[in-house]
Design a protein around this motif. Structure first.
Motif, PDB file in Angstrom:
ATOM      1  N   LEU A  33       0.836  -1.208   0.000  1.00 29.10           N
ATOM      2  CA  LEU A  33       0.000   0.000   0.000  1.00 29.10           C
ATOM      3  C   LEU A  33       0.865   1.250   0.000  1.00 29.10           C
ATOM      4  O   LEU A  33       0.580   2.218  -0.710  1.00 29.10           O
ATOM      5  CB  LEU A  33      -0.939   0.007   1.202  1.00 29.10           C
ATOM      6  CG  LEU A  33      -2.113  -0.961   1.160  1.00 29.10           C
ATOM      7  CD1 LEU A  33      -2.862  -0.935   2.480  1.00 29.10           C
ATOM      8  CD2 LEU A  33      -3.050  -0.640   0.007  1.00 29.10           C
ATOM      9  N   LYS A  34       1.929   1.251   0.800  1.00 25.42           N
ATOM     10  CA  LYS A  34       2.808   2.424   0.864  1.00 25.42           C
ATOM     11  C   LYS A  34       3.512   2.655  -0.464  1.00 25.42           C
ATOM     12  O   LYS A  34       3.766   3.795  -0.845  1.00 25.42           O
ATOM     13  CB  LYS A  34       3.838   2.251   1.978  1.00 25.42           C
ATOM     14  CG  LYS A  34       3.267   2.475   3.361  1.00 25.42           C
ATOM     15  CD  LYS A  34       4.209   2.121   4.463  1.00 25.42           C
ATOM     16  CE  LYS A  34       5.500   2.855   4.425  1.00 25.42           C
ATOM     17  NZ  LYS A  34       6.361   2.584   5.584  1.00 25.42           N
ATOM     18  N   ARG A  88       2.267   1.969  -3.470  1.00 30.67           N
ATOM     19  CA  ARG A  88       1.302   2.489  -4.444  1.00 30.67           C
ATOM     20  C   ARG A  88       0.736   3.846  -4.040  1.00 30.67           C
ATOM     21  O   ARG A  88       0.439   4.678  -4.886  1.00 30.67           O
ATOM     22  CB  ARG A  88       0.157   1.508  -4.640  1.00 30.67           C
ATOM     23  CG  ARG A  88      -0.800   1.962  -5.745  1.00 30.67           C
ATOM     24  CD  ARG A  88      -1.849   0.949  -6.081  1.00 30.67           C
ATOM     25  NE  ARG A  88      -1.339  -0.287  -6.567  1.00 30.67           N
ATOM     26  CZ  ARG A  88      -1.200  -0.599  -7.860  1.00 30.67           C
ATOM     27  NH1 ARG A  88      -1.504   0.282  -8.773  1.00 30.67           N
ATOM     28  NH2 ARG A  88      -0.761  -1.780  -8.215  1.00 30.67           N
ATOM     29  N   PHE A  89       0.544   4.062  -2.744  1.00 34.90           N
ATOM     30  CA  PHE A  89      -0.083   5.293  -2.251  1.00 34.90           C
ATOM     31  C   PHE A  89       0.896   6.028  -1.335  1.00 34.90           C
ATOM     32  O   PHE A  89       0.932   5.798  -0.128  1.00 34.90           O
ATOM     33  CB  PHE A  89      -1.379   4.975  -1.493  1.00 34.90           C
ATOM     34  CG  PHE A  89      -2.363   4.178  -2.302  1.00 34.90           C
ATOM     35  CD1 PHE A  89      -3.072   4.772  -3.330  1.00 34.90           C
ATOM     36  CD2 PHE A  89      -2.583   2.844  -2.034  1.00 34.90           C
ATOM     37  CE1 PHE A  89      -3.987   4.051  -4.070  1.00 34.90           C
ATOM     38  CE2 PHE A  89      -3.495   2.105  -2.769  1.00 34.90           C
ATOM     39  CZ  PHE A  89      -4.194   2.717  -3.799  1.00 34.90           C
ATOM     40  N   LEU A 144       0.738   7.474   2.493  1.00 35.92           N
ATOM     41  CA  LEU A 144       0.974   6.723   3.725  1.00 35.92           C
ATOM     42  C   LEU A 144       2.393   6.902   4.249  1.00 35.92           C
ATOM     43  O   LEU A 144       2.644   6.701   5.430  1.00 35.92           O
ATOM     44  CB  LEU A 144       0.693   5.234   3.492  1.00 35.92           C
ATOM     45  CG  LEU A 144      -0.760   4.886   3.233  1.00 35.92           C
ATOM     46  CD1 LEU A 144      -0.887   3.406   2.893  1.00 35.92           C
ATOM     47  CD2 LEU A 144      -1.622   5.225   4.425  1.00 35.92           C
ATOM     48  N   VAL A 183      -9.113   5.297   6.212  1.00 34.19           N
ATOM     49  CA  VAL A 183      -8.147   5.457   5.120  1.00 34.19           C
ATOM     50  C   VAL A 183      -7.587   4.094   4.717  1.00 34.19           C
ATOM     51  O   VAL A 183      -7.500   3.768   3.524  1.00 34.19           O
ATOM     52  CB  VAL A 183      -7.015   6.434   5.520  1.00 34.19           C
ATOM     53  CG1 VAL A 183      -5.867   6.379   4.525  1.00 34.19           C
ATOM     54  CG2 VAL A 183      -7.554   7.846   5.633  1.00 34.19           C
ATOM     55  N   LEU A 195      -8.021   2.417   1.024  1.00 31.42           N
ATOM     56  CA  LEU A 195      -6.840   2.116   0.221  1.00 31.42           C
ATOM     57  C   LEU A 195      -6.735   0.622  -0.083  1.00 31.42           C
ATOM     58  O   LEU A 195      -6.315   0.239  -1.182  1.00 31.42           O
ATOM     59  CB  LEU A 195      -5.578   2.624   0.912  1.00 31.42           C
ATOM     60  CG  LEU A 195      -5.467   4.149   1.011  1.00 31.42           C
ATOM     61  CD1 LEU A 195      -4.164   4.544   1.686  1.00 31.42           C
ATOM     62  CD2 LEU A 195      -5.584   4.817  -0.351  1.00 31.42           C
ATOM     63  N   CYS A 196      -7.144  -0.227   0.847  1.00 32.36           N
ATOM     64  CA  CYS A 196      -7.162  -1.672   0.571  1.00 32.36           C
ATOM     65  C   CYS A 196      -8.170  -1.990  -0.530  1.00 32.36           C
ATOM     66  O   CYS A 196      -7.894  -2.798  -1.424  1.00 32.36           O
ATOM     67  CB  CYS A 196      -7.503  -2.460   1.841  1.00 32.36           C
ATOM     68  SG  CYS A 196      -6.159  -2.541   3.024  1.00 32.36           S
ATOM     69  N   LEU A 206      -9.192   0.072  -2.894  1.00 29.84           N
ATOM     70  CA  LEU A 206      -8.620   0.577  -4.143  1.00 29.84           C
ATOM     71  C   LEU A 206      -7.527  -0.354  -4.671  1.00 29.84           C
ATOM     72  O   LEU A 206      -7.466  -0.632  -5.877  1.00 29.84           O
ATOM     73  CB  LEU A 206      -8.041   1.978  -3.934  1.00 29.84           C
ATOM     74  CG  LEU A 206      -9.033   3.125  -3.915  1.00 29.84           C
ATOM     75  CD1 LEU A 206      -8.326   4.411  -3.510  1.00 29.84           C
ATOM     76  CD2 LEU A 206      -9.675   3.290  -5.280  1.00 29.84           C
ATOM     77  N   GLN A 207      -6.676  -0.820  -3.789  1.00 33.83           N
ATOM     78  CA  GLN A 207      -5.605  -1.745  -4.194  1.00 33.83           C
ATOM     79  C   GLN A 207      -6.208  -3.005  -4.791  1.00 33.83           C
ATOM     80  O   GLN A 207      -5.765  -3.473  -5.835  1.00 33.83           O
ATOM     81  CB  GLN A 207      -4.720  -2.072  -2.993  1.00 33.83           C
ATOM     82  CG  GLN A 207      -3.657  -3.104  -3.246  1.00 33.83           C
ATOM     83  CD  GLN A 207      -2.494  -2.591  -4.052  1.00 33.83           C
ATOM     84  OE1 GLN A 207      -2.377  -1.395  -4.309  1.00 33.83           O
ATOM     85  NE2 GLN A 207      -1.621  -3.474  -4.473  1.00 33.83           N
TER      86      GLN A 207
END
Length: 82
Positions: A46-47, A49-50, A53, A67, A71-72, A74-75
């Motif tokens: 996640l970090k 890609r986004f 974080l 959040v 984000l999970c 979206l991933q």
């Protein structure tokens, strides 16, 4: 910062320090280690890609949980659609 980390993670580390763990304690420790590794890898992805974080300070636990959930989702969507 180090003191805060020590206080926050003390319960996690104390379970590893049992000199002669029972089979149940050993199995729990093993499952905890595996689960923690999976969670750390997921947050690493996640970090990557986004970047929000990496630099963001999410102090409000409710907001941070929301959040992370978004984000999970979206991933998962991004990975499922290619």
């Amino acid at each position: 910062s180090v003191l805060i980390q020590r206080l926050l993670f003390q319960p996690l580390y104390s379970c590893y320090e049992t000199p002669n763990p029972t089979k149940q304690q050993f199995n729990f420790n093993y499952a905890l280690i595996r689960t923690r590794r999976v969670v750390e890898c997921a947050f690493g992805r996640l970090k990557k890609r986004f970047p929000i974080l990496k630099n963001s300070r999410l102090f409000n636990p409710t907001f941070a949980a929301n959040v992370a959930t978004v984000l999970c989702a979206l991933q998962n969507f991004i990975e499922s659609t290619g």
